[in-house]
Design a protein around this motif. Structure first.
Motif, PDB file in Angstrom:
ATOM      1  N   SER A  41      -1.327   1.257  -4.930  1.00 50.88           N
ATOM      2  CA  SER A  41      -0.474   0.341  -5.358  1.00 50.88           C
ATOM      3  C   SER A  41       0.997   0.368  -4.823  1.00 50.88           C
ATOM      4  O   SER A  41       1.475   1.604  -4.954  1.00 50.88           O
ATOM      5  CB  SER A  41      -0.591   0.124  -6.856  1.00 50.88           C
ATOM      6  N   GLY A  42       1.341  -0.666  -4.315  1.00 50.03           N
ATOM      7  CA  GLY A  42       2.906  -0.591  -3.871  1.00 50.03           C
ATOM      8  C   GLY A  42       3.122  -0.317  -2.594  1.00 50.03           C
ATOM      9  O   GLY A  42       4.326  -0.034  -2.111  1.00 50.03           O
ATOM     10  N   CYS A  43       2.015  -0.278  -1.630  1.00 47.31           N
ATOM     11  CA  CYS A  43       2.199   0.322  -0.310  1.00 47.31           C
ATOM     12  C   CYS A  43       2.492  -1.171   0.705  1.00 47.31           C
ATOM     13  O   CYS A  43       2.811  -0.950   1.612  1.00 47.31           O
ATOM     14  CB  CYS A  43       0.852   1.108   0.157  1.00 47.31           C
ATOM     15  N   GLY A  44       2.181  -2.303   0.089  1.00 46.76           N
ATOM     16  CA  GLY A  44       2.663  -3.470   0.960  1.00 46.76           C
ATOM     17  C   GLY A  44       1.311  -4.352   1.567  1.00 46.76           C
ATOM     18  O   GLY A  44       1.495  -5.132   2.249  1.00 46.76           O
ATOM     19  N   LYS A  45      -0.014  -3.917   0.730  1.00 49.48           N
ATOM     20  CA  LYS A  45      -0.878  -4.461   1.153  1.00 49.48           C
ATOM     21  C   LYS A  45      -0.919  -6.114   0.847  1.00 49.48           C
ATOM     22  O   LYS A  45      -1.163  -6.868   1.969  1.00 49.48           O
ATOM     23  CB  LYS A  45      -2.232  -3.900   0.634  1.00 49.48           C
ATOM     24  N   THR A  46      -0.435  -6.385  -0.144  1.00 53.45           N
ATOM     25  CA  THR A  46      -0.592  -7.717  -0.513  1.00 53.45           C
ATOM     26  C   THR A  46       0.461  -8.710   0.194  1.00 53.45           C
ATOM     27  O   THR A  46       0.289  -9.564   0.730  1.00 53.45           O
ATOM     28  CB  THR A  46      -0.488  -8.059  -1.941  1.00 53.45           C
ATOM     29  N   LEU A  47       1.632  -8.194   0.448  1.00 50.86           N
ATOM     30  CA  LEU A  47       2.714  -8.782   0.943  1.00 50.86           C
ATOM     31  C   LEU A  47       2.381  -9.121   2.604  1.00 50.86           C
ATOM     32  O   LEU A  47       2.640 -10.006   3.186  1.00 50.86           O
ATOM     33  CB  LEU A  47       3.783  -7.986   1.101  1.00 50.86           C
ATOM     34  N   THR A  48       1.361  -7.952   3.172  1.00 48.16           N
ATOM     35  CA  THR A  48       1.018  -8.085   4.481  1.00 48.16           C
ATOM     36  C   THR A  48      -0.264  -9.441   4.687  1.00 48.16           C
ATOM     37  O   THR A  48       0.133 -10.190   5.442  1.00 48.16           O
ATOM     38  CB  THR A  48       0.387  -6.790   4.872  1.00 48.16           C
ATOM     39  N   PRO A  53       6.822   6.036  -2.885  1.00 46.05           N
ATOM     40  CA  PRO A  53       8.291   5.591  -3.036  1.00 46.05           C
ATOM     41  C   PRO A  53       8.438   4.043  -2.885  1.00 46.05           C
ATOM     42  O   PRO A  53       7.511   3.355  -2.257  1.00 46.05           O
ATOM     43  CB  PRO A  53       9.041   6.382  -1.901  1.00 46.05           C
ATOM     44  N   GLN A  54       9.218   3.520  -3.720  1.00 44.51           N
ATOM     45  CA  GLN A  54       9.626   2.038  -3.585  1.00 44.51           C
ATOM     46  C   GLN A  54      10.310   1.773  -2.509  1.00 44.51           C
ATOM     47  O   GLN A  54      10.904   2.650  -1.727  1.00 44.51           O
ATOM     48  CB  GLN A  54      10.444   1.618  -4.795  1.00 44.51           C
ATOM     49  N   PRO A  55      10.194   0.345  -1.722  1.00 43.50           N
ATOM     50  CA  PRO A  55      10.895   0.014  -0.700  1.00 43.50           C
ATOM     51  C   PRO A  55      12.306   0.422  -0.787  1.00 43.50           C
ATOM     52  O   PRO A  55      12.788   0.299  -2.190  1.00 43.50           O
ATOM     53  CB  PRO A  55      10.593  -1.508  -0.712  1.00 43.50           C
TER      54      PRO A  55
END
Ligand SMILES: Nc1ncnc2c1ncn2[C@@H]1O[C@H](COP(=O)(O)OP(=O)(O)O)[C@@H](O)[C@H]1O
Ligand SMILES: [Mg+2]
Length: 349
Positions: free
Chosen positions: A58-65, A292-294
């Protein structure tokens, strides 16, 4: 030592079946409204008819991709930009409104973790399906009703007439997800994006929904982008896997290559979290530490602070490099060429 030698690649990965490429994403970046990137120059391809899994915590950027592929990142969250985004060879990185409407829910459909959120609580399932169908296809109302009913039936809903007349709150989570799958497939998309499609469902129905999704995808020859934080979800379903960490693709491989020998320590660490088949079910394991967060990504390899194989050299920026000429296999770890990660865990002790 394995003797594998990395071969640097430029932005495009060689592919002998390029005519089968449905979607080609080059250097996709999503900047949050703070200006900080959350998805960082991501490139990948999806072939017609294949199931490509996008996996990462979670938080790796999958949904935004995924949202970026539909130009659907909410403006208050951020902005996506790609050097190129091609659907069936046609550039869609900046489509006019009419083409965007045709793409969203027409040529590319997306289903989400929470099926109730995807359905409008104020309308029956049937009304939503009929409206969606008629906004994408030139159908009379009665023809659209017929098509919606057969889509519900195809999605494994036995009482499709009752579900057609029901409001979302009158259905179970599993029925709702079947209805959103029916809705997503009813317009005949070329690509289906499924973002954690079973995470919110009871364990007992998760497998059924996944089998349905992938089975329908195969039957219709659809490309499926299956997004999950759990590698076991993709184990028997995906053809190819992209591993994402802190906004970057860190490994790309055929499914069997991932399970027979991961090249990146992050992939290895995800594999180590899977329950062993010969062990009784236990609490799901997780990799020590957090993504880590963006804005807080370390320099060089972003997995370095959590990696058991970190060494001097990992503080340098890591390129996504090709391993082997044929399979299109890629990894973003300079040590992959020299270390066999398959023996022990990649997560920090
Ligand atoms: N709605 C949002 N508001 C603020 N930040 C967000 C939002 N959505 C995503 N982000 C930021 O982008 C990062 C990646 O998000 P996301 O693509 O949802 O990750 P994933 O789907 O892999 O869990 C998050 O960790 C968060 O920092
Ligand atoms: Mg997500």
């Amino acid at each position: 030592m394995t003797g594998r030698q990395p071969e640097p690649v430029s932005g495009k990965v060689s592919d002998r079946t390029s005519e089968n490429i449905l979607l080609e994403v080059t250097d996709l970046t999503v900047r949050l409204s703070s200006g900080v990137p959350a998805v960082d120059r991501v490139s990948f391809r999806i072939r017609r008819g294949e199931c490509l899994a996008l996996v990462g915590e979670s938080g790796c950027g999958k949904t935004l991709t995924a949202l970026s592929l539909l130009h659907s990142v909410p403006v208050e969250v951020g902005e996506s930009r790609a050097a190129s985004l091609k659907l069936a060879g046609r550039e869609i990185s900046n489509p006019p409104g009419s083409e965007l409407r045709e793409i969203r829910g027409g040529r590319i459909s997306m289903i989400f973790q929470d099926p109730r959120a995807a359905l409008d609580p104020l309308f029956t399932v049937g009304d939503q399906m009929v409206e969606t169908l008629r906004s994408h296809l030139p159908l009379s109302r009665s023809r659209a009703v017929q098509q919606a009913l057969s889509a519900l039936e195809e999605a494994g809903i036995a009482e499709c007439r009752r579900v057609f007349r029901s409001y979302p709150h009158q259905l179970s989570g599993g029925q709702c997800q079947r209805a959103t799958i029916a809705l997503a497939l009813s317009t005949g998309p070329e690509l289906l994006i499924a973002d954690e499609p079973t995470t919110a469902l009871d364990v007992t129905v998760q497998r059924q929904i996944l089998d349905l999704l992938i089975g329908l995808g195969r039957k219709k020859g659809l490309a499926v982008l299956l997004i999950t934080h759990n590698l076991s979800v993709v184990a028997q379903l995906a053809d190819r896997v992209l591993i994402m960490y802190a906004g970057q693709i860190v490994e790309s491989a055929q499914l069997e290559e991932i399970f027979s020998g991961a090249l990146h320590p992050y992939t290895r660490a995800l594999l180590d979290c899977l329950p062993a088949l010969d062990q009784p079910p236990a609490e799901p394991a997780s990799i020590p530490g957090t993504v880590p967060q963006p804005g807080e990504w370390p320099s060089g390899c972003r997995f370095r602070p959590r990696c058991a194989f970190a060494a001097p050299g990992c503080e340098k920026e890591q390129a996504l490099e090709a391993f082997g000429r044929e399979s299109g296999r890629l990894a973003r770890c300079w040590r992959s060429a020299g270390i066999d990660f398959t023996g022990s865990g990649g997560g920090a002790p």
